[in-house]
Design a protein around this motif. Structure first.
Motif, PDB file in Angstrom:
ATOM      1  N   ASP A  45       0.810  -1.220   0.000  1.00  0.00           N
ATOM      2  CA  ASP A  45       0.000   0.000   0.000  1.00  0.00           C
ATOM      3  C   ASP A  45       0.847   1.275   0.000  1.00  0.00           C
ATOM      4  OD1 ASP A  45       0.934  -0.194   2.605  1.00  0.00           O
ATOM      5  OD2 ASP A  45      -0.936   0.515   3.514  1.00  0.00           O
ATOM      6  N   TRP A  46       2.166   1.146  -0.182  1.00  0.00           N
ATOM      7  CA  TRP A  46       3.034   2.313  -0.283  1.00  0.00           C
ATOM      8  C   TRP A  46       3.181   2.724  -1.742  1.00  0.00           C
ATOM      9  CZ3 TRP A  46       7.746   0.407   3.099  1.00  0.00           C
ATOM     10  CH2 TRP A  46       7.305   0.231   4.422  1.00  0.00           C
ATOM     11  N   ALA A  47       3.289   4.024  -1.974  1.00  0.00           N
ATOM     12  CA  ALA A  47       3.472   4.520  -3.336  1.00  0.00           C
ATOM     13  C   ALA A  47       4.886   4.249  -3.858  1.00  0.00           C
ATOM     14  CB  ALA A  47       3.172   6.013  -3.395  1.00  0.00           C
ATOM     15  N   TRP A  48       5.864   4.255  -2.952  1.00  0.00           N
ATOM     16  CA  TRP A  48       7.267   4.098  -3.346  1.00  0.00           C
ATOM     17  C   TRP A  48       7.978   3.176  -2.375  1.00  0.00           C
ATOM     18  CZ3 TRP A  48       7.913   6.036  -7.991  1.00  0.00           C
ATOM     19  CH2 TRP A  48       7.152   7.146  -8.374  1.00  0.00           C
ATOM     20  N   PRO A  49       9.036   2.487  -2.840  1.00  0.00           N
ATOM     21  CA  PRO A  49       9.822   1.649  -1.922  1.00  0.00           C
ATOM     22  C   PRO A  49      10.692   2.487  -0.991  1.00  0.00           C
ATOM     23  CG  PRO A  49      10.791   1.616  -4.111  1.00  0.00           C
ATOM     24  CD  PRO A  49       9.498   2.368  -4.236  1.00  0.00           C
ATOM     25  N   VAL A  50      11.070   1.904   0.114  1.00  0.00           N
ATOM     26  CA  VAL A  50      12.015   2.509   1.053  1.00  0.00           C
ATOM     27  C   VAL A  50      13.393   1.916   0.773  1.00  0.00           C
ATOM     28  CG1 VAL A  50      12.697   2.684   3.474  1.00  0.00           C
ATOM     29  CG2 VAL A  50      10.296   2.950   2.833  1.00  0.00           C
ATOM     30  N   PRO A  51      14.392   2.744   0.481  1.00  0.00           N
ATOM     31  CA  PRO A  51      15.724   2.191   0.190  1.00  0.00           C
ATOM     32  C   PRO A  51      16.397   1.670   1.454  1.00  0.00           C
ATOM     33  CG  PRO A  51      15.813   4.587   0.203  1.00  0.00           C
ATOM     34  CD  PRO A  51      14.362   4.216   0.372  1.00  0.00           C
ATOM     35  N   VAL A  52      17.068   0.536   1.321  1.00  0.00           N
ATOM     36  CA  VAL A  52      17.921   0.031   2.398  1.00  0.00           C
ATOM     37  C   VAL A  52      19.341   0.532   2.168  1.00  0.00           C
ATOM     38  CG1 VAL A  52      18.727  -2.019   3.626  1.00  0.00           C
ATOM     39  CG2 VAL A  52      16.467  -2.017   2.550  1.00  0.00           C
ATOM     40  N   LEU A  53      19.821   0.400   0.954  1.00  0.00           N
ATOM     41  CA  LEU A  53      21.080   1.008   0.553  1.00  0.00           C
ATOM     42  C   LEU A  53      20.817   2.394  -0.018  1.00  0.00           C
ATOM     43  CD1 LEU A  53      22.729  -2.055  -1.221  1.00  0.00           C
ATOM     44  CD2 LEU A  53      23.393  -1.088   0.980  1.00  0.00           C
ATOM     45  N   GLU A  54      21.823   3.247   0.033  1.00  0.00           N
ATOM     46  CA  GLU A  54      21.725   4.598  -0.512  1.00  0.00           C
ATOM     47  C   GLU A  54      21.161   4.555  -1.932  1.00  0.00           C
ATOM     48  OE1 GLU A  54      24.784   8.357  -1.270  1.00  0.00           O
ATOM     49  OE2 GLU A  54      25.510   6.287  -1.345  1.00  0.00           O
ATOM     50  N   ALA A  55      20.128   5.348  -2.178  1.00  0.00           N
ATOM     51  CA  ALA A  55      19.477   5.366  -3.486  1.00  0.00           C
ATOM     52  C   ALA A  55      20.271   6.271  -4.432  1.00  0.00           C
ATOM     53  CB  ALA A  55      18.042   5.865  -3.347  1.00  0.00           C
ATOM     54  N   VAL A 168      47.410 -19.185   1.121  1.00  0.00           N
ATOM     55  CA  VAL A 168      46.915 -17.886   0.660  1.00  0.00           C
ATOM     56  C   VAL A 168      46.305 -17.136   1.850  1.00  0.00           C
ATOM     57  CG1 VAL A 168      45.258 -16.689  -0.824  1.00  0.00           C
ATOM     58  CG2 VAL A 168      46.429 -18.735  -1.661  1.00  0.00           C
ATOM     59  N   PRO A 169      46.781 -15.912   2.139  1.00  0.00           N
ATOM     60  CA  PRO A 169      46.186 -15.117   3.223  1.00  0.00           C
ATOM     61  C   PRO A 169      44.919 -14.416   2.739  1.00  0.00           C
ATOM     62  CG  PRO A 169      48.021 -13.926   2.244  1.00  0.00           C
ATOM     63  CD  PRO A 169      47.946 -15.240   1.518  1.00  0.00           C
ATOM     64  N   ILE A 170      43.829 -14.612   3.466  1.00  0.00           N
ATOM     65  CA  ILE A 170      42.538 -14.086   3.035  1.00  0.00           C
ATOM     66  C   ILE A 170      41.827 -13.407   4.198  1.00  0.00           C
ATOM     67  CG2 ILE A 170      40.192 -14.750   2.331  1.00  0.00           C
ATOM     68  CD1 ILE A 170      42.068 -14.752   0.026  1.00  0.00           C
ATOM     69  N   ALA A 171      41.262 -12.250   3.919  1.00  0.00           N
ATOM     70  CA  ALA A 171      40.292 -11.603   4.806  1.00  0.00           C
ATOM     71  C   ALA A 171      39.198 -11.033   3.908  1.00  0.00           C
ATOM     72  CB  ALA A 171      40.934 -10.507   5.644  1.00  0.00           C
ATOM     73  N   VAL A 172      37.982 -10.968   4.430  1.00  0.00           N
ATOM     74  CA  VAL A 172      36.828 -10.529   3.638  1.00  0.00           C
ATOM     75  C   VAL A 172      36.008  -9.549   4.457  1.00  0.00           C
ATOM     76  CG1 VAL A 172      34.623 -11.282   2.623  1.00  0.00           C
ATOM     77  CG2 VAL A 172      36.703 -12.595   2.184  1.00  0.00           C
ATOM     78  N   GLY A 173      35.439  -8.580   3.769  1.00  0.00           N
ATOM     79  CA  GLY A 173      34.524  -7.646   4.402  1.00  0.00           C
ATOM     80  C   GLY A 173      33.504  -7.148   3.392  1.00  0.00           C
ATOM     81  N   TRP A 174      32.568  -6.352   3.878  1.00  0.00           N
ATOM     82  CA  TRP A 174      31.551  -5.716   3.035  1.00  0.00           C
ATOM     83  C   TRP A 174      31.496  -4.234   3.391  1.00  0.00           C
ATOM     84  CZ3 TRP A 174      31.259 -10.402   5.236  1.00  0.00           C
ATOM     85  CH2 TRP A 174      30.851 -11.504   4.465  1.00  0.00           C
ATOM     86  N   HIS A 175      31.103  -3.416   2.413  1.00  0.00           N
ATOM     87  CA  HIS A 175      31.061  -1.966   2.614  1.00  0.00           C
ATOM     88  C   HIS A 175      29.670  -1.447   2.244  1.00  0.00           C
ATOM     89  CE1 HIS A 175      32.250   2.178   2.725  1.00  0.00           C
ATOM     90  NE2 HIS A 175      33.551   1.939   2.695  1.00  0.00           N
ATOM     91  N   PRO A 176      28.622  -1.825   2.981  1.00  0.00           N
ATOM     92  CA  PRO A 176      27.276  -1.366   2.625  1.00  0.00           C
ATOM     93  C   PRO A 176      27.076   0.115   2.933  1.00  0.00           C
ATOM     94  CG  PRO A 176      27.215  -2.658   4.645  1.00  0.00           C
ATOM     95  CD  PRO A 176      28.618  -2.747   4.128  1.00  0.00           C
ATOM     96  N   TYR A 177      26.672   0.865   1.903  1.00  0.00           N
ATOM     97  CA  TYR A 177      26.316   2.268   2.068  1.00  0.00           C
ATOM     98  C   TYR A 177      24.828   2.319   2.424  1.00  0.00           C
ATOM     99  CZ  TYR A 177      30.791   3.638  -0.016  1.00  0.00           C
ATOM    100  OH  TYR A 177      32.133   3.832  -0.266  1.00  0.00           O
ATOM    101  N   LEU A 178      24.527   2.184   3.715  1.00  0.00           N
ATOM    102  CA  LEU A 178      23.145   2.195   4.159  1.00  0.00           C
ATOM    103  C   LEU A 178      22.546   3.584   3.985  1.00  0.00           C
ATOM    104  CD1 LEU A 178      23.543   0.146   7.477  1.00  0.00           C
ATOM    105  CD2 LEU A 178      22.800  -0.701   5.237  1.00  0.00           C
ATOM    106  N   HIS A 179      21.302   3.623   3.535  1.00  0.00           N
ATOM    107  CA  HIS A 179      20.642   4.912   3.309  1.00  0.00           C
ATOM    108  C   HIS A 179      20.345   5.605   4.636  1.00  0.00           C
ATOM    109  CE1 HIS A 179      18.026   7.868   1.347  1.00  0.00           C
ATOM    110  NE2 HIS A 179      17.253   7.734   2.405  1.00  0.00           N
ATOM    111  N   ARG A 180      20.550   6.894   4.656  1.00  0.00           N
ATOM    112  CA  ARG A 180      20.027   7.747   5.732  1.00  0.00           C
ATOM    113  C   ARG A 180      19.752   9.114   5.133  1.00  0.00           C
ATOM    114  NH1 ARG A 180      24.386  10.292   9.971  1.00  0.00           N
ATOM    115  NH2 ARG A 180      26.075  10.786   8.528  1.00  0.00           N
ATOM    116  N   SER A 181      18.679   9.736   5.591  1.00  0.00           N
ATOM    117  CA  SER A 181      18.305  11.027   5.041  1.00  0.00           C
ATOM    118  C   SER A 181      18.842  12.186   5.866  1.00  0.00           C
ATOM    119  CB  SER A 181      16.783  11.134   4.942  1.00  0.00           C
ATOM    120  OG  SER A 181      16.182  10.891   6.197  1.00  0.00           O
ATOM    121  N   GLY A 182      19.381  11.895   7.066  1.00  0.00           N
ATOM    122  CA  GLY A 182      19.901  12.930   7.955  1.00  0.00           C
ATOM    123  C   GLY A 182      20.528  12.280   9.173  1.00  0.00           C
TER     124      GLY A 182
END
Length: 349
Positions: A45-55, A168-182
């Motif tokens: 029932d929403w007109a638009w989606p809410v971004p989880v990651l920066e839009a 083999v030396p390995i490390a892993v990470g993630w860099h999520p740019y989570l959305h925020r409006s302020g």
């Protein structure tokens, strides 16, 4: 966007999950480091989606794909070497990796291997011949990124296999740019932080300090738009085997009947920490980063702290680098979620 579409010369894959009340979508571009460049959630029932990651529009992402979405950070998350020189020592030999921050898997063109409407697997093979100098990363490996969308969530698993004849030396990470409006509230279940060396491009000294009032996010802490963070936290508290981090803000949502409702959006990263799977590597660190001038805040799960490869060379017991034996496979996993509730604390219908 259809399930698969070519935009700007690259193939974009749309993952979707529906239930009785909502639609969850993610957009993945294998050629851009198997990066998730969009992730959103929408009640029917929403007109638009809410971004989880920066839009961000695709044309902007195309200019620098590794700086948007949720790039994979491997095989060396964070900065490497003094003042981001890229220099590291492994088993008595010195190398210089490029890029000098966050590794190179985020800049590689991956290939789609399996695709359904709700999931995709991307693969890439690394060997010394890919680099101008064999000394840059003289190891062979296969990597696979499995992504699956479920209602209100997205699971990411990165698996790495040693395809060579030496460790083999390995490390892993993630860099999520989570959305925020302020301004938003951030929660990190971390009891300690890595001391940084104070350089313009800082790396950990090796000392681990307890959090204090200013950098204690365990109970949730407001982060203003002008605040700048680029700090690494560790000693994550676990509940039911999961360490959960989140950023939360108030947002106004337009319904299809053209009425507005004020809601609270919580964007959450779940990190499996305690598991019986011997092939699952622990994610022991979280970096908080605030990109200047962006509608984003970054909560970055890292298996090892920045410059961990040099911490290993110095004999630091908390380096958390995985030294993969030939033919060994190890996996790293997180789940990103969104929860929406009314400003009065009542769940949405």
């Amino acid at each position: 966007m259809t399930s698969k579409q070519t935009i700007g010369g690259v193939s974009c894959y749309r993952l979707t999950a529906r239930d009785d009340t909502s639609l969850t979508t993610a957009t993945v571009v294998p050629e851009w480091g198997a990066n998730v460049i969009g992730f959103s959630f929408q009640e029917h029932d929403w007109a638009w989606p809410v971004p989880v990651l920066e839009a961000v529009d695709v044309s902007s992402v195309s200019l620098k794909p590794s700086s948007y979405g949720m790039p994979i950070l491997a095989p060396t998350p964070g900065r490497v070497g003094p003042n981001q020189s890229g220099v590291f020592t492994y088993r008595g030999k010195q190398y210089q990796i490029t890029p000098t921050r966050h590794g190179f898997l985020r800049t590689m063109a991956w290939q789609p291997a399996e695709y359904t409407g709700a999931s995709i697997a991307c693969i890439v093979t690394i060997h010394p011949g890919l680099f101008k100098s064999n000394a840059a990363f003289p190891f062979e490996l296969h990597a696979r990124h499995d992504l699956a969308v479920m209602p209100r969530s997205l699971r990411s698993q990165v698996s790495v296999t040693n395809a060579g004849t030496t460790a083999v030396p390995i490390a892993v990470g993630w860099h999520p740019y989570l959305h925020r409006s302020g301004a938003c509230t951030v929660s990190l279940p971390a009891a300690a932080r890595w001391e940084l060396d104070g350089q313009p491009e800082p790396t950990p000294t090796g000392r681990i300090l307890p959090v204090d009032d200013q950098n204690d996010f365990r109970s949730g802490r407001a982060v203003g738009v002008e605040e700048h963070w680029d700090d690494v936290f560790t000693e994550l508290a676990v509940r039911d085997g999961i360490a959960s981090c989140w950023a939360q803000e108030t947002t106004n949502i337009l319904r299809r009947d053209q009425s507005w409702v004020t809601m609270i959006a919580q964007r959450q990263i779940d990190i499996p920490v305690q598991t019986s799977d011997k092939n699952h590597w622990q994610i022991a660190n979280v970096q908080l980063y605030t990109p200047r001038g962006r509608s984003a805040i970054c909560i970055e799960p890292l298996s090892s702290p920045p410059d961990a490869i040099n911490l290993l060379a110095r004999g630091h017991e908390r380096h958390n680098i995985c030294e993969l034996a030939p033919d060994q496979t190890i996996s790293f996993e997180i789940t990103m979620r969104i929860a929406i509730r009314s400003a009065k604390g009542v769940n949405t219908p």
